[in-house]
Design a protein around this motif. Structure first.
Motif, mmCIF file in Angstrom:
data_model
loop_
_atom_site.group_PDB
_atom_site.id
_atom_site.type_symbol
_atom_site.label_atom_id
_atom_site.label_comp_id
_atom_site.label_asym_id
_atom_site.label_seq_id
_atom_site.Cartn_x
_atom_site.Cartn_y
_atom_site.Cartn_z
ATOM 1 N N VAL A 29 0.816 -1.079 0.234
ATOM 2 C CA VAL A 29 0.402 -0.062 0.469
ATOM 3 C C VAL A 29 0.708 1.173 0.008
ATOM 4 O O VAL A 29 1.718 1.704 0.419
ATOM 5 C CB VAL A 29 -1.141 0.309 1.828
ATOM 6 C CG1 VAL A 29 -2.376 1.653 0.735
ATOM 7 C CG2 VAL A 29 -2.185 -1.214 1.216
ATOM 8 N N GLY A 30 0.131 2.041 -0.908
ATOM 9 C CA GLY A 30 1.277 3.392 -0.725
ATOM 10 C C GLY A 30 0.242 4.124 -0.506
ATOM 11 O O GLY A 30 -0.787 4.410 -0.392
ATOM 12 N N THR A 31 0.700 5.653 -0.131
ATOM 13 C CA THR A 31 -0.326 6.294 0.516
ATOM 14 C C THR A 31 0.761 7.954 -0.424
ATOM 15 O O THR A 31 1.583 7.671 -0.739
ATOM 16 C CB THR A 31 0.617 6.974 2.045
ATOM 17 O OG1 THR A 31 -1.143 7.540 2.539
ATOM 18 C CG2 THR A 31 1.624 7.256 2.364
ATOM 19 N N PHE A 32 -0.313 8.882 -0.181
ATOM 20 C CA PHE A 32 0.193 9.687 -1.114
ATOM 21 C C PHE A 32 -1.257 11.063 -0.529
ATOM 22 O O PHE A 32 -2.501 10.287 0.142
ATOM 23 C CB PHE A 32 -0.074 10.002 -2.385
ATOM 24 C CG PHE A 32 -1.203 10.443 -2.933
ATOM 25 C CD1 PHE A 32 -2.564 11.384 -2.876
ATOM 26 C CD2 PHE A 32 -1.463 9.229 -3.268
ATOM 27 C CE1 PHE A 32 -3.666 11.312 -4.097
ATOM 28 C CE2 PHE A 32 -2.574 8.391 -4.104
ATOM 29 C CZ PHE A 32 -3.622 9.634 -4.700
ATOM 30 N N ARG A 33 -1.089 12.199 -0.762
ATOM 31 C CA ARG A 33 -1.584 13.607 0.030
ATOM 32 C C ARG A 33 -1.330 14.490 -1.445
ATOM 33 O O ARG A 33 -0.841 14.788 -1.634
ATOM 34 C CB ARG A 33 -0.966 14.961 0.969
ATOM 35 C CG ARG A 33 -2.341 16.312 1.256
ATOM 36 C CD ARG A 33 -2.001 16.345 2.867
ATOM 37 N NE ARG A 33 -1.665 15.948 3.776
ATOM 38 C CZ ARG A 33 -1.947 15.557 4.534
ATOM 39 N NH1 ARG A 33 -3.285 15.882 4.835
ATOM 40 N NH2 ARG A 33 -1.832 14.626 5.705
ATOM 41 N N THR A 34 -3.078 14.849 -2.191
ATOM 42 C CA THR A 34 -3.077 15.575 -2.506
ATOM 43 C C THR A 34 -2.297 17.292 -2.754
ATOM 44 O O THR A 34 -2.564 17.533 -1.354
ATOM 45 C CB THR A 34 -4.816 15.663 -3.370
ATOM 46 O OG1 THR A 34 -5.023 15.657 -2.179
ATOM 47 C CG2 THR A 34 -4.756 14.676 -3.892
ATOM 48 N N LEU A 35 -2.445 17.940 -3.659
ATOM 49 C CA LEU A 35 -1.830 19.335 -3.078
ATOM 50 C C LEU A 35 -2.563 19.689 -3.029
ATOM 51 O O LEU A 35 -4.584 19.880 -3.059
ATOM 52 C CB LEU A 35 -1.011 19.668 -4.777
ATOM 53 C CG LEU A 35 0.266 19.119 -4.724
ATOM 54 C CD1 LEU A 35 0.543 19.486 -6.380
ATOM 55 C CD2 LEU A 35 1.477 19.733 -4.195
ATOM 56 N N PRO A 36 -2.952 21.051 -2.119
ATOM 57 C CA PRO A 36 -3.622 22.144 -1.419
ATOM 58 C C PRO A 36 -4.586 22.845 -2.784
ATOM 59 O O PRO A 36 -4.152 22.843 -3.884
ATOM 60 C CB PRO A 36 -2.901 23.565 -0.992
ATOM 61 C CG PRO A 36 -2.364 22.520 -0.273
ATOM 62 C CD PRO A 36 -1.289 21.298 -1.555
ATOM 63 N N ALA A 37 -5.638 23.263 -2.976
ATOM 64 C CA ALA A 37 -6.340 24.237 -4.193
ATOM 65 C C ALA A 37 -5.595 25.210 -4.170
ATOM 66 O O ALA A 37 -5.272 26.184 -3.304
ATOM 67 C CB ALA A 37 -7.894 24.527 -3.176
ATOM 68 N N PRO A 38 -5.729 25.545 -5.247
ATOM 69 C CA PRO A 38 -5.285 26.645 -6.343
ATOM 70 C C PRO A 38 -5.502 27.534 -5.603
ATOM 71 O O PRO A 38 -6.304 28.519 -4.769
ATOM 72 C CB PRO A 38 -5.714 26.609 -7.570
ATOM 73 C CG PRO A 38 -6.011 25.655 -7.767
ATOM 74 C CD PRO A 38 -6.401 24.636 -6.853
ATOM 75 N N GLY A 39 -4.300 28.427 -4.800
ATOM 76 C CA GLY A 39 -5.051 29.945 -4.019
ATOM 77 C C GLY A 39 -5.462 29.728 -3.007
ATOM 78 O O GLY A 39 -4.890 30.533 -1.713
ATOM 79 N N ALA A 40 -4.912 28.388 -2.111
ATOM 80 C CA ALA A 40 -5.787 27.946 -0.482
ATOM 81 C C ALA A 40 -3.840 28.561 0.101
ATOM 82 O O ALA A 40 -3.273 28.509 -0.596
ATOM 83 C CB ALA A 40 -6.156 26.633 -0.506
ATOM 84 N N ALA A 41 -4.923 29.742 1.187
ATOM 85 C CA ALA A 41 -4.111 29.153 2.019
ATOM 86 C C ALA A 41 -3.314 27.972 3.569
ATOM 87 O O ALA A 41 -3.928 26.890 2.960
ATOM 88 C CB ALA A 41 -4.006 30.176 3.715
ATOM 89 N N VAL A 42 -1.912 27.765 2.700
ATOM 90 C CA VAL A 42 -1.519 26.985 3.312
ATOM 91 C C VAL A 42 -0.269 26.900 4.476
ATOM 92 O O VAL A 42 0.798 27.962 4.649
ATOM 93 C CB VAL A 42 -0.238 25.849 2.370
ATOM 94 C CG1 VAL A 42 0.509 24.717 2.804
ATOM 95 C CG2 VAL A 42 -1.787 25.950 0.855
ATOM 96 N N ASP A 43 -1.052 26.727 5.573
ATOM 97 C CA ASP A 43 0.419 26.541 6.785
ATOM 98 C C ASP A 43 1.842 26.562 7.039
ATOM 99 O O ASP A 43 2.794 26.630 7.611
ATOM 100 C CB ASP A 43 -0.323 26.214 8.054
ATOM 101 C CG ASP A 43 -2.098 26.845 8.458
ATOM 102 O OD1 ASP A 43 -1.986 28.143 7.429
ATOM 103 O OD2 ASP A 43 -3.190 26.235 9.184
ATOM 104 N N SER A 44 1.716 24.609 6.394
ATOM 105 C CA SER A 44 3.066 24.508 6.130
ATOM 106 C C SER A 44 2.873 23.484 5.186
ATOM 107 O O SER A 44 2.006 22.192 5.028
ATOM 108 C CB SER A 44 3.227 23.578 7.519
ATOM 109 O OG SER A 44 4.852 23.063 7.817
ATOM 110 N N PHE A 45 4.156 23.119 4.559
ATOM 111 C CA PHE A 45 4.414 21.828 2.918
ATOM 112 C C PHE A 45 6.104 21.903 3.696
ATOM 113 O O PHE A 45 6.507 22.118 3.180
ATOM 114 C CB PHE A 45 4.012 22.229 1.937
ATOM 115 C CG PHE A 45 4.118 21.407 1.157
ATOM 116 C CD1 PHE A 45 2.858 21.243 0.819
ATOM 117 C CD2 PHE A 45 5.173 21.154 0.092
ATOM 118 C CE1 PHE A 45 2.767 19.897 -0.196
ATOM 119 C CE2 PHE A 45 4.588 20.570 -0.930
ATOM 120 C CZ PHE A 45 3.745 19.727 -1.531
#
Length: 519
Positions: A144-160
Motif C-alpha cells: 500500500v502506498g499513500t499520498f496527499r493531494t496538493l492544496p487547492a489553487p490559491g488556498a492558504a497553506v500553513d506548512s508544506f
C-alpha cells in the motif's frame, strides 16, 4: 556556435523517431486506463510487485500512480520475468489504509512494450487530502502506498514539507538515507534532482562498495541498450528503502546525466559517439526513465525527445518549477571565451522563456526551482555546471531577483551545500545583495561513506555557508514566514543500512530575506 534547436532535432529523421518510439497511441492509453480484461492474459504467478509502488505528478485533484510487474526483477532481458503478453492490473484509491472507503478504482494494461509498467492518472480527488492506493493483478496484491493531494489553487497553506534527494549509486552503498526519509514525520512530497540510476558497469573489486551483495556478469557491462537500462532500474528499485520512500509520499523528478551517460550535453557524448548514434541511446534511456517512474503521459519520449520540465502550485504558499538542465543545453565549451558567449544556454531558450513566465506570473510566497546542476559559482573549470554558462546564469539570477522568495534545490555534487546566490559573486561579504538561496543535497549512495566537511573549491567562497560530504538528504519545510532546511546525513552506507540519522546543519530563511541564517 551550436545552439539548441539548430541541428539536433534534425539529426534523426521522423521515420527513425517513430521507430525509436515504438509505441502506438493505443499502447500508451491502455497503460494509463483500460477496460477489463482488455484482452489480457492471466498473470503467470502471484509475486508480481517486486519493484513496489509509487505516486507522482501531483495536483490538487489527482495523482499519477505507478507500478511495474516484475516477479523476477533481475531477469537479464530486462522484462522482470514477465511473458511477452499484456496483463490487466486493477488499482484502488481509498481514504483509509484498510480500503473500506474506496473512492476510485480502475484498470490499466501492463504491456511488454512498456516493460509491464502502468501509469494510471487518478482525477476527481479532494484537495489537501490523504489517500491510500494499491494494485492487484490476478491473485497478486501490491504493498500500500499513500499520498496527499496538493492544496487547492490559491488556498492558504500553513506548512508544506519536502524531501530533496539525488544521486543514488546503488553499488556504492546501502540506501539508509531513503530509510530515514521515509520515516520523516512530516513529508508531503519528495523532489529528486537527478541521477536516479548510473550507467557504469558494476564490478566487484572496482566500484562495488555496497557490502553483502553479489551480482552476475550482466551487470558488469556499461548500460547502452533498452534491456540494459530496464535491468539497471530494476536493480536499483529492488532496494526496500527506496520502495518505502516511494510508498511514503509522492515524488517529482528531474534528471541529470547518468540516466543516459556521464556529462552528456544535448546530443553530444563526451566519449566521441556520433550525434545520431548517441540520440538513439538517449531515446532508449528516456524510454526506460518513463517506464520506471510515476510520470504523466507528457513525459513519454518521442524518440530521443521528452518533455519533463513542468510547474505546479502548492496553494498560495509556493510554486515549484522542475527544470531540465540536460536535454537542451549547448555543448561543453572548449575554452573560457566560448563559455562567456552570451548566446549560450543551459536550459534552451524555449525553456528559459517558459521559466521566466512561470516566475513573473507567480503570486506564491515561495518560488522553488528543482534543478540538476549547481547554480552557485565555484570555479571556471566546472563547466558541466552553471559555471559553464555564465551568461545564462546571469539571466536566471536577474529573473530570481524580481521573484518572491526564490529557493533553488539541486543535487549532483555528492555534498551537502548551503549557499546564497549573490547578485555579484565577486563582491566582498556584505557588499552584494542575495538573490536566492540554493540548497544542494548530497547523494543517497554515490561515493560511498563520504566524510564530514567540504571541498576547498566551494568553502573558499563566503556565500557557501556549510558543506558535508556524507550521504543523506535535505528536509525542507515551507511556511508563510520562513523556510527551514535540515541537512540530514548518515555516518556510513557501505557496510550495512543500520547507520543512524544525524543532522549536519540546519538553516532558516525568513520570508523576504533571501539569506541562510543558522537555525
Amino acid at each position: 556556435m551550436h545552439h539548441v534547436g539548430s541541428t539536433t532535432a534534425r539529426t534523426v529523421s521522423r521515420r527513425t523517431l517513430l521507430t525509436l518510439a515504438g509505441l502506438s497511441g493505443t499502447t500508451i492509453a491502455l497503460g494509463i486506463s483500460s477496460p477489463e480484461p482488455a484482452g489480457a492474459t492471466p498473470p503467470p504467478r502471484e509475486d508480481l510487485f517486486g519493484l513496489g509502488v509509487a505516486s507522482g505528478a501531483p495536483s490538487s485533484d489527482g495523482m499519477v500512480l505507478w507500478t511495474r510487474l516484475a516477479p523476477e526483477p533481475l531477469a537479464e532481458d530486462g522484462h522482470g520475468g514477465m511473458p511477452s503478453q499484456p496483463v490487466s492490473v486493477r488499482w484502488e484509491v481509498a481514504r483509509d489504509e484498510g480500503f473500506r472507503d474506496v473512492v476510485q478504482r480502475g484498470n490499466a494494461l501492463a504491456q511488454p512494450e512498456l516493460a509491464h509498467s502502468v501509469h494510471p492518472q487518478v482525477k476527481g480527488l479532494e484537495p489537501a487530502t490523504r489517500y491510500f492506493y494499491r494494485f492487484r493483478a490476478g491473485r497478486s496484491m501490491s504493498t500500500v502506498g499513500t499520498f496527499r493531494t496538493l492544496p487547492a489553487p490559491g488556498a492558504a497553506v500553513d506548512s508544506f514539507a519536502m524531501g530533496v534527494a539525488s544521486c543514488q549509486a546503488w553499488y556504492h552503498g546501502h540506501f539508509t538515507a531513503w530509510k530515514h526519509l521515509a520515516a520523516e514525520p512530516e513529508l508531503d512530497l519528495t523532489v529528486f534532482t537527478g541521477d536516479y540510476i548510473y550507467e557504469y558497469g558494476i564490478r566487484s573489486g572496482d566500484n562495488l562498495l555496497r557490502q553483502g551483495v553479489e551480482l552476475g556478469p550482466e551487470h558488469a557491462r556499461p548500460v547502452e541498450t533498452l534491456a540494459q537500462y530496464r535491468l539497471r532500474y530494476s536493480l536499483f528499485k529492488t532496494d526496500p528503502h527506496l520502495q518505502a520512500a516511494h510508498a511514503r509520499a509522492p515524488m517529482v523528478f528531474t534528471w541529470d546525466d547518468h540516466e543516459v551517460e556521464n556529462n552528456y550535453a544535448n546530443s553530444q557524448s563526451q566519449y566521441g559517439v556520433s550525434p545520431e548514434d548517441f540520440l538513439h541511446r538517449r531515446a532508449v534511456a528516456y524510454r526506460a526513465y518513463y517506464e520506471n517512474l510515476p510520470l504523466g503521459a507528457e513525459a513519454l519520449p518521442r524518440g530521443p525527445h521528452s518533455h519533463i520540465h513542468h510547474s505546479f502550485d502548492i496553494g498560495a504558499l509556493a510554486r515549484l518549477s522542475v527544470l531540465d538542465s540536460r536535454q537542451y543545453r549547448d555543448p561543453v565549451p572548449q575554452d573560457l571565451s566560448e563559455a562567456d558567449d552570451p548566446g549560450r544556454t543551459l536550459l534552451g531558450r524555449p525553456q528559459e522563456d517558459w521559466l521566466a513566465e512561470r516566475l513573473s506570473s507567480s503570486a506564491a510566497q515561495w518560488n522553488v526551482l528543482a534543478n540538476g546542476v549547481a547554480v552557485v559559482p565555484v570555479t571556471d573549470d566546472r563547466v558541466d555546471q552553471w559555471d559553464g554558462f555564465p551568461a545564462a546564469r546571469r539571466r536566471l539570477l536577474d529573473q530570481l531577483a524580481r521573484t518572491s522568495d526564490p529557493v533553488v534545490l539541486t543535487g549532483d555534487i555528492h555534498h551537502h551545500a548551503a549557499a546564497e546566490l549573490w547578485a555579484d559573486a565577486s563582491a566582498p561579504p556584505g557588499e552584494s545583495d542575495p538573490v536566492a538561496v540554493e540548497l544542494i543535497c548530497t547523494s543517497i549512495g554515490s561515493d560511498g561513506d563520504g566524510h564530514a566537511g567540504g571541498h576547498p573549491d566551494w568553502t573558499q567562497h563566503p556565500y557557501v555557508k556549510a558543506m558535508d560530504a556524507r550521504r543523506g538528504y535535505v528536509h525542507v519545510t515551507l511556511t508563510p514566514s520562513e523556510a527551514t532546511s535540515t541537512f540530514v546525513v548518515v555516518p556510513w552506507v557501505e557496510a550495512d543500512d543500520t547507520a543512524p540519522r544525524e543532522v549536519a546543519f540546519r538553516f532558516r530563511t525568513p520570508a523576504g530575506s533571501r539569506r541562510l541564517l543558522p537555525a
